[in-house]
Design an enzyme around this catalytic site. Structure first.
Site, PDB file in Angstrom:
ATOM      1  N   ASP A 292       0.909  -1.419   0.109  1.00  0.00           N
ATOM      2  CA  ASP A 292       0.192  -0.035   0.162  1.00  0.00           C
ATOM      3  C   ASP A 292       0.954   1.275   0.209  1.00  0.00           C
ATOM      4  OD1 ASP A 292      -1.695   2.079   0.554  1.00  0.00           O
ATOM      5  OD2 ASP A 292      -2.970   0.845   1.825  1.00  0.00           O
ATOM      6  N   HIS A 323      -3.807   0.308  -2.911  1.00  0.00           N
ATOM      7  CA  HIS A 323      -4.270   1.108  -1.772  1.00  0.00           C
ATOM      8  C   HIS A 323      -5.825   0.977  -2.276  1.00  0.00           C
ATOM      9  CE1 HIS A 323      -5.435   4.090   1.393  1.00  0.00           C
ATOM     10  NE2 HIS A 323      -6.231   4.660   0.429  1.00  0.00           N
TER      11      HIS A 323
END
Length: 364
Positions: A292, A323
């Site tokens: 992420d 993400h």
């Protein structure tokens, strides 16, 4: 086979391991697209949902005469309302990111939940996503007061339905703060956070990739500029609209106010998402990816000890997913949505089994 479930051993944990282990959503094949998490984010920000949903807006007045907006997803555009007679079995509350941007991915999750018999509704904070700002006050990052009023209203409107909540990205700070502050009185049966931000202050101070931060910053400024006149009573509007980062904008809105200025440190003492995590009493699944680029490196941004010690927090960690992306081939595009919906199904099944075992009536 590419995911790990980190949690404290319990009967519920064993049930989730069995349910998620049998889910086809977690059996991903090899595909190059998940290896570029930054390109995934660009796709999320630019690609509209397919099909476009039909939304019915409802404004909820708060005790101080402020307003939040509840957007009910009633189906894809061009399709009739397929809801049957009687009340829904569950209501799914969708919480966008902290900038209030309702992404196509969040709408897709709502539509998939609608297909499975849930009633999805999006929570829009004061002044966000076209919600009128009737008082010169916005909602701080981790202040769950307005969310509590919305949950109370949903419980009164659908008293027999399971009330579920799922948040996206930085919007998880609000949901996690609500769960901790409310404890056993949250009125939720289960919750899920997709790519959550656990440490708000660290996240603002570390900064984000510019191609993610700047679109959100412009989205916020465009919305706030509509209320520049009323906000001028409490904040420096020139400083606010001249902010060059999300941190500068957060400080201008909530720290450098004209009536009650406060320090950056004091602000986060009251708004850290996990400040009352030990009091949480609702199962919450956190779906996170090790790559992420927005949340940051796992070693610094994931509170692993919380998942090892609390019986209510479950971490589903995957190596690749970006993400809020978790892309896959074919319809739906996001396997994370299937994992979250499977988690809610497993939770409802577990709760029903516990009620039968204990011989308790279903709470209303």
């Amino acid at each position: 086979g590419r995911c790990r479930l980190l949690c404290k051993p319990s009967a519920l944990a064993q049930h989730l391991v069995r349910s998620l282990g049998q889910s086809a959503a977690l059996r991903g094949g090899r595909w190059l697209w998940p290896r570029w998490p930054r390109l995934q984010m660009l796709q999320q920000l630019l690609q509209p949902p397919e099909p476009e949903p039909v939304v019915a807006r409802e404004l909820l007045q708060l005790p101080d005469t402020g307003l939040v907006a509840l957007d009910w997803l009633v189906g894809p555009r061009g399709a009739g309302n397929s809801s049957g007679k009687g009340g829904p079995s569950s209501v799914l509350l969708l919480i966008p990111n902290a900038a209030g941007k309702v992404t196509g991915e969040l709408l897709q999750l709502g539509l998939r939940a609608l297909e499975r018999g849930s009633v999805p509704v999006i929570f829009n904070r004061r002044g966000h996503n076209g919600c009128p700002l009737t008082t010169p006050r916005l909602q701080p990052f981790g202040d769950p007061g307005d969310l509590r009023e919305a949950v109370t209203y949903l419980r009164c409107r659908h008293p027999a339905a399971l009330l579920l909540a799922v948040s996206e990205g930085s919007g998880s700070g609000l949901l996690l703060a609500y769960l901790g502050e409310s404890g056993s009185s949250s009125r939720l049966a289960a919750a899920a956070c997709i790519s959550p931000v656990f440490r708000g202050r660290d996240w603002f101070e570390a900064g984000m990739p510019w191609f993610y931060e700047w679109p959100l910053l412009l989205h916020l400024k465009r919305g706030l500029s509509r209320y520049a006149g009323s906000l001028a009573e409490v904040v420096d509007v020139d400083r606010l609209l001249g902010s060059r980062s999300l941190r500068e904008l957060e400080e201008a809105l909530f720290c450098r106010t004209k009536s009650r200025p406060t320090s950056w440190e004091a602000y986060w003492e009251r708004n850290e998402p996990l400040r009352d995590a030990d009091e949480a009493a609702v199962p919450v699944l956190c779906l996170c990816s090790a790559d992420d680029p927005v949340r940051g490196p796992p070693a610094r941004s994931l509170p692993l000890e919380l998942f090892r010690s609390s019986p209510y927090f479950f971490l589903l960690l995957t190596l690749r997913g970006g993400h809020c992306g978790f892309p896959r081939r074919g319809a739906g595009r996001c396997w994370g949505h299937e994992a979250v919906l499977e988690y809610f199904r497993a939770m409802a099944e577990f709760l029903r089994a516990e009620e039968r075992r204990k011989g308790l009536p279903r709470p209303r």
